[in-house]
Every structure is written in structure tokens, then in C-alpha cells.
Design a protein around this motif. Structure first.
Motif, short mmCIF file in Angstrom:
data_model
loop_
_atom_site.label_atom_id
_atom_site.label_comp_id
_atom_site.label_asym_id
_atom_site.label_seq_id
_atom_site.Cartn_x
_atom_site.Cartn_y
_atom_site.Cartn_z
N LYS A 37 -3.34 3.03 -13.78
CA LYS A 37 -3.39 2.69 -12.48
C LYS A 37 -4.37 1.24 -12.02
CE LYS A 37 -2.83 6.53 -9.41
NZ LYS A 37 -5.17 7.45 -8.24
N ALA A 38 -5.37 1.48 -13.50
CA ALA A 38 -5.76 0.49 -13.47
C ALA A 38 -5.30 -0.84 -14.60
CB ALA A 38 -7.33 0.83 -14.76
N PRO A 43 -6.47 -7.61 -7.89
CA PRO A 43 -6.07 -6.19 -7.47
C PRO A 43 -5.00 -4.97 -7.91
CG PRO A 43 -6.42 -7.32 -6.03
CD PRO A 43 -5.91 -8.65 -6.76
N VAL A 44 -5.17 -4.30 -8.10
CA VAL A 44 -4.39 -2.63 -7.72
C VAL A 44 -4.21 -3.02 -6.00
CG1 VAL A 44 -3.51 -0.73 -8.51
CG2 VAL A 44 -4.94 -2.49 -9.85
N HIS A 45 -2.49 -2.83 -6.38
CA HIS A 45 -2.35 -2.34 -5.26
C HIS A 45 -2.60 -1.86 -4.28
CE1 HIS A 45 1.48 -2.93 -1.88
NE2 HIS A 45 0.84 -4.16 -1.63
N GLN A 46 -2.50 -1.11 -3.05
CA GLN A 46 -3.07 -0.26 -2.05
C GLN A 46 -2.33 0.75 -2.65
OE1 GLN A 46 -2.35 -3.16 -0.54
NE2 GLN A 46 -1.34 -2.72 1.34
N LEU A 47 -0.70 0.62 -2.51
CA LEU A 47 0.30 1.10 -3.23
C LEU A 47 0.21 2.33 -3.97
CD1 LEU A 47 3.18 -0.43 -1.76
CD2 LEU A 47 2.70 1.35 -0.66
N ILE A 48 -0.54 1.20 -5.07
CA ILE A 48 -0.76 2.57 -6.65
C ILE A 48 -2.05 2.92 -6.10
CG2 ILE A 48 -1.31 1.96 -8.68
CD1 ILE A 48 1.34 1.98 -8.38
N ARG A 49 -3.42 1.75 -6.07
CA ARG A 49 -4.82 2.82 -5.43
C ARG A 49 -4.60 4.25 -4.72
NH1 ARG A 49 -6.06 -2.71 -3.28
NH2 ARG A 49 -6.02 -1.58 -1.24
N ARG A 50 -3.20 4.02 -3.70
CA ARG A 50 -3.82 5.37 -3.05
C ARG A 50 -2.54 6.61 -2.98
NH1 ARG A 50 -4.43 0.45 2.51
NH2 ARG A 50 -6.48 -0.20 1.86
N ASP A 51 -2.24 6.02 -4.03
CA ASP A 51 -1.57 7.38 -4.66
C ASP A 51 -0.16 7.37 -3.74
OD1 ASP A 51 -3.52 8.03 -6.76
OD2 ASP A 51 -4.17 9.61 -5.68
N VAL A 52 0.21 6.42 -3.30
CA VAL A 52 1.48 6.48 -2.33
C VAL A 52 3.08 6.71 -3.30
CG1 VAL A 52 3.11 5.44 -0.75
CG2 VAL A 52 0.64 5.02 -0.16
N GLY A 240 12.41 3.23 -17.19
CA GLY A 240 11.16 3.90 -16.14
C GLY A 240 11.24 3.93 -15.30
N ALA A 241 10.77 5.14 -14.02
CA ALA A 241 10.20 5.10 -12.30
C ALA A 241 9.39 5.33 -11.88
CB ALA A 241 10.98 6.53 -12.58
N LEU A 242 8.57 4.65 -11.08
CA LEU A 242 7.44 4.75 -10.18
C LEU A 242 7.61 5.30 -9.26
CD1 LEU A 242 4.78 3.88 -10.98
CD2 LEU A 242 5.42 1.84 -9.21
N LEU A 243 7.58 6.66 -8.83
CA LEU A 243 8.07 7.76 -8.13
C LEU A 243 7.01 7.33 -6.86
CD1 LEU A 243 9.29 10.02 -9.78
CD2 LEU A 243 10.58 8.85 -9.51
N SER A 244 7.72 7.89 -4.99
CA SER A 244 6.38 7.62 -4.02
C SER A 244 6.95 8.02 -3.27
CB SER A 244 6.60 5.85 -3.71
OG SER A 244 8.31 5.82 -2.79
#
Length: 391
Positions: A37-38, A43-52, A240-244
């Protein structure tokens, strides 16, 4: 495909109260780490920060290329079966954020063919939805020099040859095991089309890390494509995949849907409509009476207006945490929380609608985002076809 007594998650159906951790076990993906995440743009997007966006595959390769200024790409698409709602548009705004921060290439496929195969709609209806969806995607504001939009039926000269090549790498038993029994032979073929979407950036630009930010129900498409890439018959790396997680449905558990009778917040909704839908349809985590709520507090974890703010519509972590705290201690009422969420969503939609209204005819706007002839030739050549048409 995960289908239990509790929930169902497939590319074509999502039902019940989803256990996201169990899905990772079923799909073989891994949760995002604090270190990963870092590495996202600050600033890291809220979708990443909040584990969406909570899990993925081969995310490190994409992040390394992004941070080193090397070629990297995002693929995120749309199945144009109806109007776009707020859950559909969030991945596009996330891709726009990454493009702004890292300069990544963004490829956007529109699978109008799949939706015709899957839905009880005419080709003309699907075409109309495609045009309207395109205007909403264009309103996000991608960089035309670093963005390519591909419509399957309109770009069949490149999509079909690639899909035909990749279809030879996939057996019917793999399709059946991954998707279940397809309704028709078109859906049996569609995983090869999806592979063409996901590998297209590398076929055009050369081998590089590609990341596919998708809701977890779409992960089977990525897995089949990764199997094709792993056979090394083409000069591509596995995407790669980034799963929400799913943006909740207005009325409670499950993902927001644009079909059927379920209420959803569409991008075309005006301010009054947004407030009406939130007030009358949004599932509340509050108590039955003001007195009980003041005494016992509410539950933001199940409260849909709060979840909308948490997922995307409130950027400030401090404010979203304060709202949760005040809701739990009873000082913030359900009706007040609904008004806050409705205002944030309405503000977002008004800005989006204003950008859309400034666009010209969709055909004119789309020209700058379409594959160039040299890019079409490059993709065909990489897949083993003559770079130009024989006939």
C-alpha cells in the motif's frame, strides 16, 4: 466458482453476504500488505488505504515499474448493458488517479459483444448503451495520448484475430470449470476475447507490467488470461490483478446493480433524485427510534450511506473516522448521516455531469482515444498475424 449457502460470486451473478477472505482462499489471491500500500502514489488513494482494493496478484511488478518510471499499464473495462451507476464508475476514477500520478497507460475495453450474448437485449439496445456509457467514461477526463478505448464490435479487426489466437490456448473444460456451464457458445468463446483485452497493452507497447483493477467477481477472466500468458507463446507477462470489494447495494448486502427493480444511483441522477434515493432506499445501521439510537448508537459497518462515504465519497480519513465514532455513540443520527452522504454523492455527480455536457458528439470525442493503425498492426504482429491485412 464460489457458490455456498451463504453467498454466490461469479462473473455473472453476485448474491448474499460475501465473505471476502474466503474468496481469496478460493481464488488463490493474496491480501495487500502494508508495504505494498505504501508503494502506491502519495497520497495513497482512499480505495487502497481503506482496503476497498484489498487483494491482488503481481501487484509488486506494477508498483516497481510505476515508481521507476518504466512502462506500465492499467486495463479496466465496461460491459454496456445499461446506464452506468456510481459503483461502475469508481474504477475509472481510480485509473484516472493512477494515470495522473504515474503516467500509466490506460486501456478501456467495452465488451458490447459479451453483453449481447448475456442479456435479453437487441444489438440496437446494446449499441445505445455503448454510446451513452462512452460519454460517461470520456467525462472522467483521461489523457488521450496515454489512453486507448476499444469497443469489441467496432474494433473487431484487432480484437477478433487476437481472441482467435488465444482461444486455441483454452480448453472447453477450463471454461466449464471456471465459469460453469455457459448459456451459449458465444460465452464459451468470450474468455479468449477478455484475454485479448488484458494483453492488448503489451501487444501494442511491448512486454511490461499490466494491472487490472476489478471487482472480485471478475477475477476468473484474469486467471484464464494469466494461464494463456504463462504458456510463453507470446512475448507478454502475466497481467496482475487488483481486487476490490463491492460497493454495497442501496438496500443492503450485495453489490449495487443497474438491472432489475433494485434502486441504484445512476450517473445521470440529479441532486433531488440522489437525496430521494438515499433517504428512502438506503439501508440504515441505526436504531428504530431516536431515543434508542441516542442511547445505543448505530452500526456504521452495515449502514449503506456510511459505506458510500467510506468507500469513495469522503476523502478525509479523519472525517470518515469521526462520522463512524459519532454514529456509534449516538450523537449522529441516521437521517443526518444520510444527508451527509447524499450531499457528497450529489456534488460528485454534478461535477461529472458538467464535464459530460461539455463533450461533443461521441464519435468525434472518441477519435483521439482509438487505436492508431500502427498500434493495430503491432498487436496483430505480436499475436502471429501479418501486421497488415492480407485481403
Amino acid at each position: 466458482m464460489p457458490a455456498t449457502d451463504d453467498f454466490t460470486v461469479t462473473p455473472y451473478a453476485v448474491e448474499g453476504d460475501i465473505d471476502y477472505d474466503r474468496l481469496l482462499d478460493e481464488f488463490g489471491a493474496e491480501s495487500l500488505t502494508t508495504e505494498q500500500k505504501a508503494q502506491f502514489p502519495q497520497p495513497v488513494h482512499q480505495l487502497i488505504r481503506r482496503d476497498v482494493f484489498y487483494a491482488g496478484r503481481d501487484v509488486d511488478a506494477f508498483l516497481a515499474a510505476a515508481n521507476e518510471g518504466k512502462t506500465h499499464s492499467i486495463v479496466t473495462g465496461r460491459g454496456p448493458s445499461g446506464p452506468i451507476h456510481i459503483g461502475h464508475i469508481i474504477p475509472f476514477y481510480f485509473a484516472k488517479y493512477l494515470q495522473d500520478q504515474t503516467g500509466c497507460l490506460v486501456y478501456i475495453p467495452l465488451s458490447d459483444d459479451e453483453k449481447y450474448l448475456l442479456k435479453d437485449k437487441s444489438l440496437d439496445e446494446i449499441h445505445g448503451h455503448t454510446r451513452e456509457n462512452l460519454l460517461d467514461i470520456l467525462a472522467v477526463g483521461f489523457d488521450p495520448e496515454r489512453t486507448r478505448i476499444v469497443v469489441d464490435t467496432a474494433d473487431a479487426d484487432v480484437v477478433y484475430p487476437l481472441a482467435a489466437a488465444f482461444a486455441k490456448e483454452v480448453t472447453q473444460s477450463t471454461v466449464d470449470a471456471t465459469y460453469g456451464d455457459p448459456e451459449n457458445i458465444g460465452l464459451s468463446f468470450y474468455p479468449a476475447v477478455q484475454a485479448a483485452h488484458l494483453l492488448l497493452p503489451q501487444l501494442v507497447e511491448g512486454r511490461h507490467p499490466t494491472l487490472v483493477p476489478i471487482a472480485v467477481d471478475q477475477d476468473p477472466h484474469v486467471r484464464v488470461c494469466r494461464d494463456i500468458a504463462a504458456k510463453q507463446r507470446y512475448d507478454v507477462s502475466k497481467p496482475g490483478a487488483l481486487l476490490s470489494k463491492f460497493l454495497p447495494a442501496l438496500e443492503g448486502p450485495g453489490k449495487m446493480s443497474s438491472s432489475g427493480d433494485a434502486a441504484s444511483i445512476r450517473l445521470s441522477d440529479d441532486r433531488e433524485t440522489v437525496f430521494e434515493k438515499i433517504r428512502n432506499h438506503a439501508y440504515s445501521g441505526g436504531r428504530r427510534s431516536v431515543e434508542s439510537h441516542r442511547e445505543h448508537g448505530g452500526d456504521p459497518e452495515v449502514d449503506v450511506p456510511y459505506q458510500f462515504l467510506y468507500y469513495f465519497f469522503e476523502k478525509s480519513d479523519e472525517r470518515v473516522e469521526r462520522l463512524a465514532r459519532e454514529y456509534r455513540d449516538g450523537s449522529l443520527l441516521s437521517g443526518e448521516l444520510k444527508e451527509i452522504a447524499a450531499a457528497s454523492i450529489a456534488d460528485f455527480l454534478e461535477a461529472h455531469q458538467n464535464r459530460r455536457e461539455e463533450l461533443g458528439p461521441v464519435a468525434d470525442e472518441l477519435k483521439q482515444y482509438r487505436l492508431r493503425e500502427s498500434e493495430r498492426q503491432a498487436a496483430r504482429k505480436q499475436a502471429g498475424y501479418p501486421s497488415t491485412r492480407v485481403f
